[in-house]
Motif scaffolding. Structure first.
Motif, short mmCIF file in Angstrom:
data_model
loop_
_atom_site.label_atom_id
_atom_site.label_comp_id
_atom_site.label_asym_id
_atom_site.label_seq_id
_atom_site.Cartn_x
_atom_site.Cartn_y
_atom_site.Cartn_z
N LYS A 39 0.47 -1.24 0.03
CA LYS A 39 0.34 -0.22 0.07
C LYS A 39 1.33 1.31 0.20
N SER A 40 0.68 2.21 -1.30
CA SER A 40 1.71 3.42 -1.18
C SER A 40 1.32 4.03 -1.74
N LEU A 41 1.67 5.19 -1.86
CA LEU A 41 0.97 6.67 -2.83
C LEU A 41 2.17 7.70 -3.42
N ILE A 42 2.11 8.18 -3.79
CA ILE A 42 3.30 9.40 -4.34
C ILE A 42 2.63 10.76 -4.13
N ILE A 43 3.44 11.15 -3.09
CA ILE A 43 3.79 12.42 -3.16
C ILE A 43 4.61 13.31 -3.61
N LYS A 44 4.04 14.75 -4.11
CA LYS A 44 4.36 15.57 -4.91
C LYS A 44 4.80 17.04 -5.20
N GLN A 45 5.39 17.66 -4.59
CA GLN A 45 5.37 19.25 -4.32
C GLN A 45 6.40 19.89 -5.04
N ALA A 46 5.53 21.08 -4.93
CA ALA A 46 6.60 21.72 -5.49
C ALA A 46 7.31 23.24 -5.20
N VAL A 47 8.49 23.26 -5.11
CA VAL A 47 9.11 24.33 -4.07
C VAL A 47 8.93 25.72 -5.19
N PRO A 48 9.31 27.13 -4.73
CA PRO A 48 9.73 27.75 -4.77
C PRO A 48 10.42 28.61 -5.59
N TYR A 49 11.71 27.01 -5.72
CA TYR A 49 12.73 27.42 -6.93
C TYR A 49 13.14 26.15 -8.30
N LEU A 50 13.65 26.00 -8.30
CA LEU A 50 14.61 24.71 -9.67
C LEU A 50 14.65 23.78 -8.57
N ARG A 51 14.64 22.29 -8.21
CA ARG A 51 15.33 21.79 -7.37
C ARG A 51 16.79 21.70 -7.89
N CYS A 52 16.97 21.41 -8.99
CA CYS A 52 18.09 20.92 -9.63
C CYS A 52 18.99 22.30 -9.14
N ALA A 53 18.65 23.35 -9.52
CA ALA A 53 19.58 23.91 -9.32
C ALA A 53 19.90 24.64 -8.34
N GLY A 54 18.77 24.81 -6.66
CA GLY A 54 18.93 25.56 -5.68
C GLY A 54 17.91 26.38 -5.42
N GLU A 55 18.32 27.45 -4.68
CA GLU A 55 17.20 28.21 -4.05
C GLU A 55 17.74 30.22 -4.88
N LEU A 91 -5.17 13.08 -3.16
CA LEU A 91 -5.61 14.52 -2.96
C LEU A 91 -4.48 15.73 -3.32
N ASP A 92 -5.26 16.83 -3.42
CA ASP A 92 -4.45 18.23 -4.27
C ASP A 92 -4.67 18.93 -3.12
N ASP A 93 -4.20 19.84 -2.93
CA ASP A 93 -3.53 20.56 -2.79
C ASP A 93 -2.76 22.15 -2.97
N GLU A 94 -3.94 23.07 -3.47
CA GLU A 94 -3.18 24.51 -3.98
C GLU A 94 -1.87 24.72 -3.95
N GLU A 95 -2.76 25.22 -1.98
CA GLU A 95 -1.42 26.35 -0.97
C GLU A 95 -0.69 25.11 -0.82
N MET A 96 -0.71 23.84 -0.57
CA MET A 96 0.15 23.10 -0.33
C MET A 96 1.36 23.01 -1.95
N SER A 97 0.72 23.19 -2.91
CA SER A 97 1.23 22.66 -4.20
C SER A 97 1.95 21.60 -3.88
N LEU A 98 0.86 21.05 -3.91
CA LEU A 98 1.08 19.27 -3.79
C LEU A 98 0.00 18.72 -4.16
N VAL A 99 0.67 17.58 -4.27
CA VAL A 99 -0.55 16.31 -4.97
C VAL A 99 0.10 15.16 -4.54
N VAL A 100 -1.22 14.17 -3.37
CA VAL A 100 -0.87 12.82 -3.84
C VAL A 100 -1.27 12.07 -4.69
#
Lengths: 411, 411
Positions: free
Chosen positions: B54-70, B102-111
């Motif tokens: 039993k598993s789910l994927i959680i994806k969250q956007a951060v306010p920068y390009l993750r691979c390049a840093g803040e 689950l989708d949460d635009e506030e958290m920029s997150l989707v499950v």
């Protein structure tokens, strides 16, 4: 204040809630009169009783189709799009749009300059008046409003921001989709087909080659977001005198194809040409109309390209991407595409005026039955010819040749 | 709750604030692991410790390009567009997009559903795996998502309402404008040009005929609002196994030209074909790839037309406007235009992978220098050929012939 419908009696109180309006009238008592004969809105003129030369126009949208009454709802939010377009014009073409003194989206109301030394261009054309500055001025209006709101000037995010403010003008876009691109070419209850035109309308309604091309143009109208359009730029939306040109009533404003405003203008000038031709009008005047169409395009193209040549960075172009020679070729093809598209839209705009709900005075208003019938047949067949032959048009002379040969076309 | 960046340590508390997630895991303790190797976002897998299946994927956007840093800001609101697209897909193509818990635009997150029995299509193609259902499934995805979000299905106001929810995806559209249509074809600091490819890149950067055509395609991308696109439909955005196909990562979703998603898919299959060709891969496998391209188009076209034939009223069509025969002709031309446009976009998508910032593993990952150089040259020249010859393409065989002749093209 929540939305209410104003009357001549209660407008002054509202207007004098705004300092700049009060200053304009120097606080004098106002005489307010309803002057609109518009189909959609209420229009008032407010005059200073002491200095009657001081006046402003107040336009308010009501939540129904004014000419049809409260049973025909039409959202009053349409005024927001007019207000937003007028504000863009103040930036982009300030000499060619009425000055806005007050805008109130809540009230669906705008207060603007009174163009009382100007007449509706359509009326002037019917009277055979020449406007020597018109092509120069309207071509500047077109070049500025279309170029500066396109991806050729704006950056990508700027354009999307601006589109956001116009995207929801769905109701009026739908009116165009229905009344320019659909109903006038099929059996429909909203059409106005006189008995004497039955045969002609039957031929039109079964001209599938034409209708296939209309679908292509309608699809472009719905999906090609080149620039902020006026959206209804016929000769009734333009006020002129010998010196000046003003564009009014941009309530249909939305992001659409470059050729749609240009096409509307060409169509209405062509209608006037046909009206004068059928009624054996003055040859020189008819030539002036055709020259005006040619000059509008030529000047528009020159000005548009001149603005473009100064813009080295935009959503489309990145400095250094392409050499000057290739860019020039690209621009040449680009302008030719706009011309072809304009011809197509002009054709629809002419054809729809014949049997569609909204006729134009210079054609539908011809009193003599046989002349009116002739004008309608010629308008229709010239419109159809523009639509069908648009892809062969290489330059503006090709387009005006189609109009010049207006009585040779058949459908 | 205001936005915060989650870690494996604090995700369970957040997730268990939602009843349906708690039920899914039967309230068991979770093991949360960061699994993303993505460039843009954080991706976690949450597993029940008791029932690890039993598993789910959680994806969250951060306010920068993750691979390049803040230091490389990128607005986290991009996740909103991914969420909105996934929700459309749940309606339009539920079998081909991960289920959203689950989708949460506030958290920029989707499950969402954990596709742990699937692999990224790009990897499968590199391994020479055949996916017998792929063309059938992805063509349904394309037909449904493109048709049902277009003016061929929706009414005018419905389409504008839907566009409103995607219009502001400016940042990611800009990434495409820059990294698909601009920088990879000019000297630019973000490009990756190996010394051995200098001559080739110089030839590309000075191919003005090609670049003029790229401008036309870029302009279409920016202004033609046919339908809701995935916006980044390469083989890394698709997960497959022998039975199933899932489309993931629609964060580039926006309203754009029909041909862009189709083109992306064709480009990435063609890359794989070229990679196998250069490395003397199995002939049958290469044929399977070309067949897959042909089948995707043929099935897409058939399904799209079948949906269209059932839709008698839409923004475009009014019942009774046009006869069946003419409509069929119109549709035939319409589909041919989509095919040509798809070929053009496929060409850009292939060409940009050669020197642009984002390479593809099957080409840029070839270890042997001379083979890699060869693959790059062939990819590039095939991409350029697709762009330059797109207007001559009459059917999908014409397109696959261009790919089949990949080592005959020069730039």
């Amino acid at each position: 204040m929540s939305y209410k419908i104003f009357t001549p009696q209660n407008l002054q109180d509202y207007l004098y809630g705004y300092e700049n309006i009060k200053e304009f009238f120097e606080g004098e008592e106002l005489q307010v009169q309803e002057i609109g004969d518009g189909n959609l809105n209420f229009v008032f003129r407010a005059k200073s009783k002491k200095n009657p030369q001081k006046s402003l126009i107040i336009k308010q949208a009501v939540p129904y189709l004014r000419c049809a009454g409260e049973d025909y709802p039409l959202s009053k939010e349409r005024m927001s799009f007019e207000i937003r377009a007028l504000k863009e014009y103040e930036n982009l073409a300030p000499s060619y749009a009425p000055k806005v003194y007050l805008d109130d989206e809540e009230m669906s109301l705008v207060v603007m300059q009174d163009l009382n030394n100007h007449i509706i261009l359509r009326k002037g054309l019917i009277q055979g008046k020449i406007y020597p500055n018109f092509s120069e001025q309207i071509s500047t209006f077109l070049a500025n409003t279309l170029f500066y709101t396109s991806s050729l000037y704006l950056q990508s995010y700027e354009k999307r921001d601006m589109m956001e403010r116009f995207n929801k003008n769905s109701e009026l876009c739908k009116l165009t989709e229905d009344f320019v691109f659909t109903f006038p070419y099929m059996e429909h209850e909203t059409n106005v087909v006189e008995e004497m035109n039955k045969e002609l309308s039957n031929r039109l309604f079964s001209d599938m080659e034409f209708k296939k091309e209309v679908l292509k143009l309608k699809y472009l109208f719905m999906t090609k977001s080149d620039a902020l359009l006026h959206g209804d730029l016929h000769t009734g939306s333009i006020m002129v005198n010998e010196k000046e040109t003003y564009v009014i009533d941009p309530e249909f404003a939305f992001f659409g194809p470059f050729g749609f405003d240009i096409g509307a203008l060409i169509a209405n000038l062509a209608s006037s040409y046909i009206s004068h031709t059928v009624q054996n009008g003055n040859e020189d005047y008819r030539e002036w109309i055709l020259n005006t169409i040619e000059e509008i395009w030529q000047k528009f193209e020159k000005k548009f390209l001149s603005l473009w040549s100064r813009q080295k960075e935009s959503a489309l172009l990145t400095y250094g991407f392409i050499d000057e020679k290739t860019l020039k070729e690209y621009q040449k093809e680009f302008m030719k595409d706009i011309l072809k598209e304009s011809a197509g839209f002009a054709g629809c705009k002419m054809a729809r005026r014949v049997f569609g709900i909204a006729g134009v005075e210079e054609i539908r208003g011809i009193k003599d039955d046989s002349l009116r019938k002739k004008a309608q047949k010629i308008s229709l067949s010239t419109g159809v010819a523009l639509v069908k032959n648009r892809e062969k048009i290489e330059n503006i002379k090709d387009l005006t040749t189609i109009i010049r040969k207006c009585d040779e076309w058949t459908i």
